[in-house]
Design a protein around this motif. Structure first.
Motif, PDB file in Angstrom:
ATOM      1  N   THR A 175      74.856  24.826  33.006  1.00 23.37           N
ATOM      2  CA  THR A 175      75.343  23.535  32.513  1.00 23.37           C
ATOM      3  C   THR A 175      76.648  23.670  31.744  1.00 23.37           C
ATOM      4  OG1 THR A 175      74.062  23.670  30.449  1.00 23.37           O
ATOM      5  CG2 THR A 175      73.003  22.603  32.340  1.00 23.37           C
ATOM      6  N   ARG A 176      76.996  24.884  31.312  1.00 26.17           N
ATOM      7  CA  ARG A 176      78.246  25.088  30.580  1.00 26.17           C
ATOM      8  C   ARG A 176      79.457  25.213  31.507  1.00 26.17           C
ATOM      9  NH1 ARG A 176      75.771  29.863  28.074  1.00 26.17           N
ATOM     10  NH2 ARG A 176      74.292  29.210  26.461  1.00 26.17           N
ATOM     11  N   ARG A 177      79.202  25.361  32.797  1.00 24.11           N
ATOM     12  CA  ARG A 177      80.290  25.667  33.731  1.00 24.11           C
ATOM     13  C   ARG A 177      80.862  24.383  34.316  1.00 24.11           C
ATOM     14  NH1 ARG A 177      78.638  31.475  35.722  1.00 24.11           N
ATOM     15  NH2 ARG A 177      80.613  31.327  36.832  1.00 24.11           N
ATOM     16  N   SER A 178      82.151  24.306  34.380  1.00 22.20           N
ATOM     17  CA  SER A 178      82.818  23.093  34.862  1.00 22.20           C
ATOM     18  C   SER A 178      82.541  22.825  36.332  1.00 22.20           C
ATOM     19  CB  SER A 178      84.330  23.198  34.633  1.00 22.20           C
ATOM     20  OG  SER A 178      84.867  24.317  35.337  1.00 22.20           O
ATOM     21  N   GLU A 179      82.228  23.877  37.115  1.00 27.30           N
ATOM     22  CA  GLU A 179      81.997  23.671  38.545  1.00 27.30           C
ATOM     23  C   GLU A 179      80.584  23.175  38.856  1.00 27.30           C
ATOM     24  OE1 GLU A 179      82.573  26.538  36.944  1.00 27.30           O
ATOM     25  OE2 GLU A 179      82.039  28.297  38.164  1.00 27.30           O
ATOM     26  N   VAL A 180      79.736  23.048  37.836  1.00 25.59           N
ATOM     27  CA  VAL A 180      78.344  22.636  38.033  1.00 25.59           C
ATOM     28  C   VAL A 180      78.110  21.259  37.409  1.00 25.59           C
ATOM     29  CG1 VAL A 180      75.937  23.158  37.484  1.00 25.59           C
ATOM     30  CG2 VAL A 180      77.496  25.001  38.148  1.00 25.59           C
ATOM     31  N   LEU A 181      77.574  20.333  38.211  1.00 24.87           N
ATOM     32  CA  LEU A 181      77.234  19.004  37.711  1.00 24.87           C
ATOM     33  C   LEU A 181      75.823  18.961  37.139  1.00 24.87           C
ATOM     34  CD1 LEU A 181      78.627  16.746  40.589  1.00 24.87           C
ATOM     35  CD2 LEU A 181      79.762  17.443  38.479  1.00 24.87           C
ATOM     36  N   MET A 182      74.883  19.674  37.766  1.00 28.48           N
ATOM     37  CA  MET A 182      73.485  19.619  37.365  1.00 28.48           C
ATOM     38  C   MET A 182      72.804  20.908  37.802  1.00 28.48           C
ATOM     39  SD  MET A 182      71.271  17.208  36.085  1.00 28.48           S
ATOM     40  CE  MET A 182      71.647  15.583  36.761  1.00 28.48           C
ATOM     41  N   ALA A 183      71.889  21.403  36.971  1.00 29.64           N
ATOM     42  CA  ALA A 183      71.085  22.572  37.335  1.00 29.64           C
ATOM     43  C   ALA A 183      69.681  22.375  36.795  1.00 29.64           C
ATOM     44  CB  ALA A 183      71.706  23.849  36.779  1.00 29.64           C
ATOM     45  N   GLU A 184      68.686  22.520  37.666  1.00 28.11           N
ATOM     46  CA  GLU A 184      67.295  22.300  37.285  1.00 28.11           C
ATOM     47  C   GLU A 184      66.412  23.401  37.847  1.00 28.11           C
ATOM     48  OE1 GLU A 184      66.899  17.410  37.448  1.00 28.11           O
ATOM     49  OE2 GLU A 184      66.090  18.666  39.049  1.00 28.11           O
ATOM     50  N   PRO A 185      65.540  23.983  37.019  1.00 31.41           N
ATOM     51  CA  PRO A 185      64.520  24.871  37.582  1.00 31.41           C
ATOM     52  C   PRO A 185      63.446  24.056  38.297  1.00 31.41           C
ATOM     53  CG  PRO A 185      64.189  24.612  35.227  1.00 31.41           C
ATOM     54  CD  PRO A 185      65.451  23.862  35.561  1.00 31.41           C
ATOM     55  N   ASN A 186      62.871  24.623  39.343  1.00 33.39           N
ATOM     56  CA  ASN A 186      61.746  23.979  40.021  1.00 33.39           C
ATOM     57  C   ASN A 186      60.482  24.345  39.264  1.00 33.39           C
ATOM     58  OD1 ASN A 186      59.853  22.903  41.748  1.00 33.39           O
ATOM     59  ND2 ASN A 186      60.031  24.524  43.267  1.00 33.39           N
TER      60      ASN A 186
END
Length: 704
Positions: A175-186
Motif C-alpha cells: 500500500t506504500r507503493r505508488s504503482e499499487v492501488l489496492m492489495a488484499e490478502p485472501n
C-alpha cells in the motif's frame, strides 16, 4: 480508506501514505477498509506440501490437529498458548510445510476467526506494465497466479518460500507503493451455521396462498396461484441454490431437465449430497424455490424452473466465492439464491468477492445479468449499523458494536428480510436501509452462530410468545433430516424468505426472459405489497415497520413480494426499446466538493425539457478524489429510478474521466422508453473516511 469506528486507528499517517511499518502485521486490507487484527492465542494453521505431511506433523509436535480449513490441504492446530510461538517455529522449519500462519480475529469484533491463505490480490495502477509487476513480485517473493476478471490490471499472487513476510504484511507493504492501488490478502472465514427455528407443524405452504385460518392475516402470502395462471416457471430459467447439501433423490426434484450442472465444492465433485452427520438445509431451501409439481409432496414457488444445486465448502474465502458465482454464470443460472452468510459480526467483502458478485450480476445470462438473492440473517441486527451490545456470553460483544454483512449490502444483491404469517416483522429478521424486499416465513426468537459461542440467542433474550406459522418444505428422505419422513414443517428464518424471493424472480424471468437482473429487482420492489407493522419489536422495542418518503422500510425494504403483480409487470415490459434518430444533451460544470464518509453524498442536476422518449443514454463524468475506491456513482432519472454506474472498484486512482453507456453499463436499459423531460441527477457517495475529492463536471447525452 477507513478504520471501523469501534476499532483503534492503525496510525496517524496521512491518507495514501500506507500502513506504517509497526502496524504491517496487524492491519487487514479489506474492501477499501483497514481492520485491526489480533492473534488468537491457542491456534495456528499449516499449509503442508501433501496431506500425509499433516498427519506426520501431528505426531511430532505438542499440538492437537483440530480440523481442515481451505485451501483443501490446510490444517488448524490447537496449542497451549504458552507454547504457540515455539511450536510454530518448529513447524516452519519442518520439511513438508509450505506455510504456517497465526489465526487472527478482528479486534473488538471477536465473532469470527480469520485464517490466512498463501494468496493475495494486487490492483496495480493503469500505467504499470508486465515488467514492473514482475519486478514487484520478485522483490517480495510472489508468483503471479491469474488475473481478476472485471477489475483492470488486478492479479492474484501466491506467496512463495522466498517471501520474507506473510500476506497481511506484504499487502500493507504494497500500500506504500505508488504503482499499487489496492492489495488484499485472501482470508478464510467460516460460513454462519444455518438457523433452525423450532415451531409446531402448521397447515402446509400457507406462504404461497391461503384463504385465512389460525395465525394467518389476509394477504400474508405471495399470491402464487394467480401468478401460476400466467406461468409456473420455464425449464430454461435455472435457479442456482447455493447451500450445504441437497438430497437429489427427493421426489420433488425429479423430472426431465430438473437438475442442471450440480456441483460439490466441498468434495470437489458433481454430487452435492448430504453426509451422514448433517440435516440438509439446502434441500429445504431448494424445495421452497423450485420443488417440482408432481401431484404429491409440495410445490415450489417456481415449480417449472430448473435447479442448479451448488454445495459450498462451509468457508468464505475469495476462491470459494469466485468458484460459486463463476460456476453459476458459466452453466447458465438465471437466479442465484444464497441463504447463508459469514460467521462474523463485521464482514466487508474483499475486492475479489465483490467483483465475483458484480461479474455474475452483469455478465450472467449473456450480459443480462444473474439475479442474486441473499438472506439478510436472523440475529435481529442491522445489516449495516451499530448496536450497543450487552449480555452476550463471556462478553464476547459489549458496548457500541458495528455490524456489517458485506453480501447483503453489495449493490447488485437483493437482500431479503422476513415477515410472518400475520404480516408482521419476524422477530429474528435482520434489517436496515439495504433491505430490498421481504418474504413470508416463520416467527421465532433471534439468534446466531459465532465460533466462540456456538449458536446463541442474541441478547436481550426474547421470551415472549411469538405468533406465526412455520414454512413447510422438502426434507431429506427418511429420518436423516430435520423431521422423520420426507418433509419438514419446521423450517423458517430468512433462510426460507430468500428462496421464496428467488422463486418469484424465476417466475418473472419465465414470463419475460429479456429482462436484465436490475430490471427484475426493480419489478420486485415496485410490485411489492406495502405491509405495515406499527408495533415495537420484542427485543429492543424499535419501530421500523413503516415506510419513508422513498417507499422503503428498514424492516421490509420496499415491501413483501407479490408473485402475481411481479409476473404481470414483467409481461408489460416485453416491448423492445426503440432506435434513436437524434440527441438531446445537457451539461453541469458546477464544481461540487464530495463530503467525506457521508452516505447522503452529493447530487448534481441537469434539466432536460424535451418530452421525447429516451432511446439511448450516455453519462460522462469528470471528477478527482484522493482515493477513488471510496466512491459509488449513480445516475437518477426524473421519475426516481437509480442506476449504479461505478462501484467501489477503482482503488487508489485519483482521476476519473469516464463515459457510461448501454454498451458498458447495460443496467442503463431500465431508463429507456420514458420521457426525457425532467431533472436528471448524478449522485456521488463517499462511503469511507479519510479521503476527499471534487466532482468537476458531468454530461448527459440522450438519444430520442
Amino acid at each position: 480508506m477507513t478504520h471501523d469506528a469501534n476499532l483503534p486507528s492503525a496510525s496517524n499517517s496521512t491518507p495514501g501514505s500506507g500502513v506504517p511499518e509497526s502496524s504491517t502485521g496487524i492491519i487487514l486490507q479489506r474492501g477499501g477498509e483497514e481492520l485491526l487484527l489480533e492473534k488468537v492465542s491457542d491456534r495456528f494453521t499449516v499449509h503442508p506440501s501433501s496431506p500425509e505431511a499433516v498427519q506426520h506433523l501431528a505426531q511430532q509436535i505438542p499440538a492437537e490437529l483440530h480440523r481442515n480449513v481451505p485451501p483443501a490441504q490446510s490444517a488448524e492446530f490447537i496449542v497451549d498458548p504458552s507454547q504457540r510461538d515455539q511450536v510454530m517455529q518448529t513447524v516452519r522449519s519442518s520439511s513438508g510445510v509450505d506455510f504456517a500462519s497465526h489465526v487472527y480475529r478482528v479486534k473488538n469484533n471477536p465473532g469470527s476467526l480469520i485464517y490466512l491463505t498463501d494468496k493475495l490480490t494486487i490492483q496495480f495502477a493503469a500505467q504499470v506494465d508486465l515488467a514492473t509487476r514482475n519486478a514487484v513480485a520478485t522483490e517480495l517473493g510472489l508468483q503471479e497466479v491469474q488475473p481478476v476478471v472485471g477489475i483492470p490490471n488486478t492479479f492474484v499472487f501466491q506467496v512463495t518460500a522466498k517471501a520474507a513476510a506473510n500476506p497481511v504484511k506484504i499487502a500493507n507493504q504494497l500500500t506504500r507503493r505508488s504503482e499499487v492501488l489496492m492489495a488484499e490478502p485472501n482470508i478464510v472465514v467460516r460460513t454462519q451455521a444455518h438457523y433452525r427455528p423450532s415451531d409446531p407443524l402448521y397447515p402446509k405452504q400457507w406462504y404461497l396462498n391461503h384463504n385465512g385460518g389460525p395465525d394467518l392475516a389476509a394477504g400474508s402470502h405471495i399470491s402464487a396461484e394467480k401468478a401460476w395462471d400466467i406461468t409456473r416457471g420455464s425449464r430454461s430459467i435455472v435457479v442456482a441454490v447455493v447451500d450445504d447439501s441437497f438430497d437429489l433423490d427427493h421426489p420433488d426434484f425429479q423430472g426431465q431437465g430438473k437438475i442442471v450442472a450440480p456441483r460439490d465444492l466441498r468434495d470437489q465433485d458433481f454430487l452435492p449430497l448430504p453426509d451422514d452427520t448433517e440435516a440438509s438445509h439446502g434441500t429445504a431451501c431448494a424445495g421452497v424455490a423450485v420443488a417440482e409439481e408432481t401431484g404429491s409432496g409440495i410445490v415450489g414457488v417456481a415449480p417449472g424452473c430448473a435447479l442448479m444445486p451448488i454445495r459450498t465448502t462451509g468457508f468464505l474465502d475469495d476462491e470459494t466465492i469466485e468458484q460459486i458465482f463463476d460456476w453459476a454464470v458459466v452453466n447458465g443460472a438465471a437466479v442465484i439464491s444464497c441463504s447463508w452468510g459469514p460467521s462474523a459480526v463485521y464482514f466487508p467483502l474483499s475486492l475479489r468477492q465483490s467483483a465475483a458478485l458484480t461479474r455474475a450480476a452483469k455478465d450472467g445470462r449473456n450480459g443480462k445479468g444473474c439475479v442474486i438473492v441473499f438472506a439478510s440473517g436472523n440475529a435481529n441486527r442491522p445489516v449495516n449499523g451499530a448496536i450497543n451490545e450487552q449480555g452476550w456470553p463471556n462478553n464476547v460483544l459489549r458496548g457500541p458494536t458495528t455490524w456489517l454483512t458485506g453480501f447483503a449490502v453489495h449493490p447488485d444483491v437483493i437482500a431479503v428480510s422476513a415477515s410472518t404469517s400475520l404480516n408482521k416483522k419476524a422477530a429474528y429478521s435482520n434489517w436496515g436501509t439495504n433491505i430490498s424486499v421481504c418474504a413470508p416465513s416463520n416467527n421465532a426468537p433471534p439468534g446466531m452462530w459465532l465460533q466462540e459461542t456456538g449458536f446463541v440467542s442474541t441478547p436481550p433474550e426474547v421470551r415472549v410468545f411469538l405468533p406465526g406459522q412455520s414454512v413447510f418444505t422438502a426434507d431429506q428422505l427418511g429420518a436423516a433430516g430435520y423431521d422423520p419422513g420426507d418433509f419438514t414443517g419446521d423450517f423458517g428464518g430468512t433462510s426460507s424468505a430468500c428462496p421464496t424471493v428467488a422463486g418469484v424472480a424465476a417466475l418473472v424471468l419465465s414470463a419475460n426472459p429479456d429482462l436484465t437482473a436490475q430490471e427484475v429487482r426493480q419489478i420486485l420492489q415496485q410490485t411489492a405489497d406495502k405491509i405495515v407493522d406499527p408495533d415495537p419489536e420484542p427485543q429492543f422495542g424499535f419501530r421500523k415497520g413503516t415506510y419513508e418518503a422513498n417507499g422503503r422500510s428498514e424492516w421490509f425494504g420496499f415491501g413483501k413480494v407479490n408473485a402475481f403483480k411481479a409476473v404481470q409487470a414483467a409481461q408489460r415490459q416485453m416491448a423492445a426499446p426503440l432506435s434513436s434518430s437524434q440527441q438531446v444533451q445537457g451539461r453541469n460544470d458546477s464544481s461540487v466538493a464530495i463530503p467525506d464518509n457521508d452516505f447522503n453524498g452529493i447530487k448534481s442536476a441537469i434539466q432536460i425539457n424535451d418530452p421525447s422518449l429516451v432511446r439511448d443514454i450516455q453519462v460522462t463524468v469528470n471528477l478527482e478524489h484522493s482515493f477513488l475506491g471510496d466512491l459509488e456513482i449513480s445516475v437518477i432519472a426524473p421519475k426516481g429510478q437509480t442506476v449504479l454506474l461505478q462501484g467501489r472498484t477503482l482503488g487508489r486512482r485519483t482521476q476519473l474521466q469516464a463515459s457510461y453507456s448501454l454498451q458498458n453499463s447495460p443496467l442503463l436499459r431500465k431508463l429507456l422508453n420514458q420521457s426525457a423531460a425532467g431533472r436528471w441527477q448524478l449522485w456521488v457517495i463517499d462511503r469511507a473516511a479519510m479521503d476527499t475529492g471534487t466532482l468537476k463536471n458531468w454530461q448527459l447525452t440522450l438519444g430520442i
